[in-house]
Design an enzyme around this catalytic site. Structure first.
Site, mmCIF file in Angstrom:
data_model
loop_
_atom_site.group_PDB
_atom_site.id
_atom_site.type_symbol
_atom_site.label_atom_id
_atom_site.label_comp_id
_atom_site.label_asym_id
_atom_site.label_seq_id
_atom_site.Cartn_x
_atom_site.Cartn_y
_atom_site.Cartn_z
ATOM 1 N N HIS A 77 -1.289 -10.336 -4.743
ATOM 2 C CA HIS A 77 -0.026 -10.093 -5.574
ATOM 3 C C HIS A 77 -0.042 -11.702 -6.042
ATOM 4 O O HIS A 77 0.312 -12.569 -5.676
ATOM 5 C CB HIS A 77 1.881 -9.455 -5.047
ATOM 6 N N CYS A 122 1.200 -1.229 0.115
ATOM 7 C CA CYS A 122 -0.244 -0.518 0.274
ATOM 8 C C CYS A 122 1.002 1.219 0.426
ATOM 9 O O CYS A 122 0.473 1.938 -0.597
ATOM 10 C CB CYS A 122 -0.885 0.060 1.351
HETATM 11 P P1 AMP Z 1 5.099 -13.599 -1.157
HETATM 12 O O1 AMP Z 1 6.647 -13.996 -0.766
HETATM 13 O O2 AMP Z 1 5.013 -14.587 -2.019
HETATM 14 O O3 AMP Z 1 3.955 -12.395 -0.315
HETATM 15 O O4 AMP Z 1 6.576 -11.755 -1.980
HETATM 16 C C1 AMP Z 1 6.293 -10.684 -1.842
HETATM 17 C C2 AMP Z 1 7.576 -10.559 -2.574
HETATM 18 O O5 AMP Z 1 8.021 -9.086 -2.622
HETATM 19 C C3 AMP Z 1 8.605 -10.444 -2.700
HETATM 20 O O6 AMP Z 1 8.947 -11.356 -3.578
HETATM 21 C C4 AMP Z 1 9.886 -9.835 -1.672
HETATM 22 O O7 AMP Z 1 11.546 -9.307 -2.673
HETATM 23 C C5 AMP Z 1 8.710 -9.048 -3.079
HETATM 24 N N1 AMP Z 1 9.064 -7.918 -2.195
HETATM 25 C C6 AMP Z 1 9.168 -6.995 -0.854
HETATM 26 N N2 AMP Z 1 9.633 -6.177 -0.841
HETATM 27 C C7 AMP Z 1 9.582 -5.107 -1.497
HETATM 28 C C8 AMP Z 1 9.223 -4.218 -2.026
HETATM 29 N N3 AMP Z 1 9.506 -3.345 -1.560
HETATM 30 N N4 AMP Z 1 9.712 -3.900 -3.753
HETATM 31 C C9 AMP Z 1 10.075 -4.618 -4.195
HETATM 32 N N5 AMP Z 1 9.132 -6.149 -3.850
HETATM 33 C C10 AMP Z 1 9.698 -6.436 -2.651
HETATM 34 ZN ZN ZN Z 2 -1.693 -3.306 1.295
#
Ligand code: AMP
Ligand code: ZN
Length: 112
Positions: free
Chosen positions: A98, A6
């Site tokens: 996501h 968010c």
């Molecule tokens: P999940 O583990 O499926 O919840 O995926 C979350 C993803 O978000 C992971 O692959 C992280 O590397 C990615 N992530 C976390 N913080 C950020 C951020 N600030 N910008 C881009 N990707 C992020």
């Molecule tokens: Zn959110």
């Protein structure tokens, strides 16, 4: 709202944007695990696939519809993988729905 995605949507946190429309944002994953690793998210905070219902499915559908557009922008002509981790056992680390788009090479067939 303490949700990191968010904050990315609001601009409070930076991201490398790939695509944006009124209800969807796509940006590069900060820790890519393939040559191409992009996240597609609805701008509405929905916790995960498990939180989908009649009230938010239209928004989730818009995120799904953005996936082929994002894949085309990324040049993923030879295919890609779409993943949505859900909850603790699913390995979800960010509680905002996501879809990972992963590609840019022939991916191994495995569970993660
Ligand atoms: P999940 O583990 O499926 O919840 O995926 C979350 C993803 O978000 C992971 O692959 C992280 O590397 C990615 N992530 C976390 N913080 C950020 C951020 N600030 N910008 C881009 N990707 C992020
Ligand atoms: Zn959110």
């Amino acid at each position: 709202m303490s949700c990191i995605f968010c904050k990315i949507i609001s601009g409070e946190f930076p991201s490398k944007k790939v695509y944006e429309d009124e209800s969807v944002l796509a940006f590069h994953d900060i820790k890519p695990n393939a040559p191409v690793h992009v996240l597609v998210i609805p701008k509405m905070h929905i916790e995960s696939v498990d939180a989908l219902d009649e009230s938010n499915i239209d928004v989730a559908n818009k995120a799904l519809l953005a996936i082929p557009k994002v894949a085309a922008l990324l040049g993923l002509k030879n295919g890609y993988r779409v993943i949505s981790n859900c909850g603790e056992d699913g390995g979800q680390t960010v509680p905002h729905l996501h879809f990972h788009i992963i590609g840019g090479k022939k991916l191994p067939i495995k569970l993660n």
